[in-house]
Design an enzyme around this catalytic site. Structure first.
Site, PDB file in Angstrom:
ATOM      1  N   GLY A 250       0.869  -1.020  -0.079  1.00  0.00           N
ATOM      2  CA  GLY A 250      -0.054   0.047   0.000  1.00  0.00           C
ATOM      3  C   GLY A 250       0.718   1.141  -0.183  1.00  0.00           C
ATOM      4  O   GLY A 250       0.248   2.477   0.125  1.00  0.00           O
ATOM      5  N   ASP A 251       1.986   1.188  -0.236  1.00  0.00           N
ATOM      6  CA  ASP A 251       3.045   2.221  -0.412  1.00  0.00           C
ATOM      7  C   ASP A 251       4.099   2.082  -1.091  1.00  0.00           C
ATOM      8  O   ASP A 251       4.176   0.940  -1.712  1.00  0.00           O
ATOM      9  CB  ASP A 251       3.402   3.004   0.896  1.00  0.00           C
ATOM     10  CG  ASP A 251       3.383   4.285   1.044  1.00  0.00           C
ATOM     11  OD1 ASP A 251       4.060   4.940   0.178  1.00  0.00           O
ATOM     12  OD2 ASP A 251       3.085   5.140   2.176  1.00  0.00           O
ATOM     13  N   ASP A 252       5.399   2.762  -1.237  1.00  0.00           N
ATOM     14  CA  ASP A 252       6.537   2.412  -1.933  1.00  0.00           C
ATOM     15  C   ASP A 252       6.853   1.224  -1.823  1.00  0.00           C
ATOM     16  O   ASP A 252       7.078   0.446  -0.901  1.00  0.00           O
ATOM     17  CB  ASP A 252       7.454   3.501  -1.693  1.00  0.00           C
ATOM     18  CG  ASP A 252       6.977   5.004  -1.651  1.00  0.00           C
ATOM     19  OD1 ASP A 252       6.456   5.533  -2.719  1.00  0.00           O
ATOM     20  OD2 ASP A 252       7.370   5.923  -0.899  1.00  0.00           O
TER      21      ASP A 252
END
Length: 469
Positions: A250-252
């Site tokens: 859900g992120d980098d």
């Protein structure tokens, strides 16, 4: 909210991954580590009373086993074997000269009780918890001031069961910053390989103030809507090699960091000599990000053979007035993008500061960034490249880029300077000067460029000229 990943999800995904055309491996660039190192002493976690039923809390068993194995640290080291089963635990600390080995069907489960994740001091290069002022929860697997640590196995699983933490975060009921799944501090000689990591409460793998780190052949999964579940975040660390990984979070997918504003500047430890090789994944954020916490500096980053799909951006550099520090000597090559909103993003005003003591006049130095050999299908924007007024990003070089873009305004560029060669769609005005023949020396190329799996020099021929230029 989407449910957490389960073991069935992982098995289905791995089956697809093995058959995918981009799921190939070649010669290794990560040569320092040896996950198969023979430890002369070995015990199983069951010898210390652990029960693998997914219900019994085994924190004391892990702690006692590692305490016992510490007596062998100066005798060739030791191995802690985790057999098949579901081993519920709170946080536990590793020791030097240790191999933590997970069998094929072994699953370490993070407790869903926050009391089982102790609270520790913030990192000195951050000055506070990343999310909240004050202290932070300790990671599930933690180590500090160690040498020669191996976390590996036969594709066992470490599951942070992070959904409860994501709910607490969204509901703003946390008193401290969420924990990582694995964090090693001030450690030299780290190998993390041949494992699956699921549902981290926060960033998944976080080597900070570390040297000689290898992360190889791992799968990292969290729902795409899970908050801040970065895959691998090298932070104020050097000589890091990441290879043959699949990451969907859900992120980098990878975020290279080096401290936050005045605290990162004062601590003064950069991230450097970071190699990323054969990386595949999807995310609601960036495939590879640098920053936004980069106040200690980031340099000598070499990344090649990258495949990102169903993501917000491929490459992103994010910084802000007040950060100080630098990002320079970055070389990224051979990247394939599919269904990505923006191929390349530079964000000069990211914001987010630890407190009001930062110096707004501390401007970052962003220079010598080369991105070569990029293809993309169903891309909305080719690039959103925004520097800082009065602090132009320098020597940005883009070459051999071919993107199928849906927007009628594919590039948006401000406060950047650089050069380009063979870029489609047509590059923005600040980068239209050609690299060849006059500006080759203004672009960054590593003295020993990464080799592709076919042993051809990536992006250049043997005379230093662009291939297909």
């Amino acid at each position: 909210m989407r449910r957490s990943f389960t073991l069935v999800d992982v098995l289905l995904l791995l089956a697809l991954f093995i058959d995918a055309p981009w799921a190939i491996t070649g010669s290794s660039h990560c040569q320092r580590g040896n996950p198969a190192v023979i430890r002369p002493h070995s015990v199983a976690i069951t010898e210390f009373g652990a029960v693998g039923d997914g219900v019994t809390l085994n924190t004391k068993a892990f702690q006692n086993a590692i305490f016992y194995l510490n007596s062998f640290a100066d005798k060739g080291g030791a191995k802690l074997f985790v057999p098949a089963g579901q081993w519920l635990t709170g946080s536990f600390d590793l020791i030097s000269h240790l191999t933590l080995w997970l069998d094929k069907d072994a699953i370490i489960l993070g407790s869903t009780n926050s009391d089982d994740w102790p609270v520790i001091d913030p990192l000195p290069s951050y000055g506070r918890g990343r999310e909240l002022p004050g202290r932070r929860h300790k990671s599930l697997i933690f180590g500090r001031n160690l040498t020669d640590v191996v976390i590996t196995g036969d594709n066992g699983t470490i599951d942070g069961q992070g959904s409860i933490w994501w709910s607490w975060f969204r509901n703003e009921t946390l008193n401290y910053t969420r924990p990582h799944l694995v964090e090693l501090m001030n450690t030299t000689g780290v190998t993390i390989s041949n494992l699956t990591f699921l549902n981290s409460p926060f960033w998944t793998i976080h080597p900070v103030y570390c040297s000689q780190v290898i992360v190889q052949n791992v799968t990292i999964l969290a729902p795409l809507d899970s908050p801040n579940t970065d895959g691998i975040d090298p932070d104020s660390s050097d000589d890091v090699c990441i290879e043959d990984c699949y990451i969907s979070t859900g992120d980098d997918i990878i975020a290279i960091k080096s401290g936050w504003d005045e605290y990162g500047t004062s601590y003064g430890r950069p991230s450097k000599n970071i190699t990323i090789h054969r990386l595949v994944g999807q995310t609601t954020s960036a495939g590879i990000a640098i920053g936004s916490e980069m106040s200690g500096g980031v340099s000598e980053v070499y990344a090649e053979n990258l495949t990102f799909y169903n993501s917000t951006t491929g490459i992103r550099i994010k910084t802000s007035p007040g950060r100080g520090g630098y990002v320079r000597n970055i070389y990224i090559s051979n990247m394939s993008l599919t269904d990505v909103k923006t191929a390349i993003t530079f964000t000069g005003r990211y914001g987010e500061h630890p407190d009001e003591s930062y110096d707004p006049k501390a401007l970052p130095l962003i220079e010598r960034i080369t991105i070569d050999d990029v293809t993309g299908q169903n891309i909305k924007y080719a690039g959103l490249l925004e520097g800082i007024e009065g602090d132009t990003f320098l020597d940005i070089c883009l070459s051999n880029i071919n993107l199928s873009v849906t927007s009628k305004s594919p590039w948006n560029c401000s406060y950047i300077q650089g050069y380009s060669e063979a870029v489609s769609p047509e590059i923005c005005e600040p980068l239209r000067e050609r690299i060849i023949p006059d500006h080759y020396s203004g672009c960054y190329y590593p003295s020993h460029p990464l080799q592709s799996s076919s042993n051809e020099t990536v992006g250049l021929d043997c005379h230093g000229k662009f291939m297909d230029a």
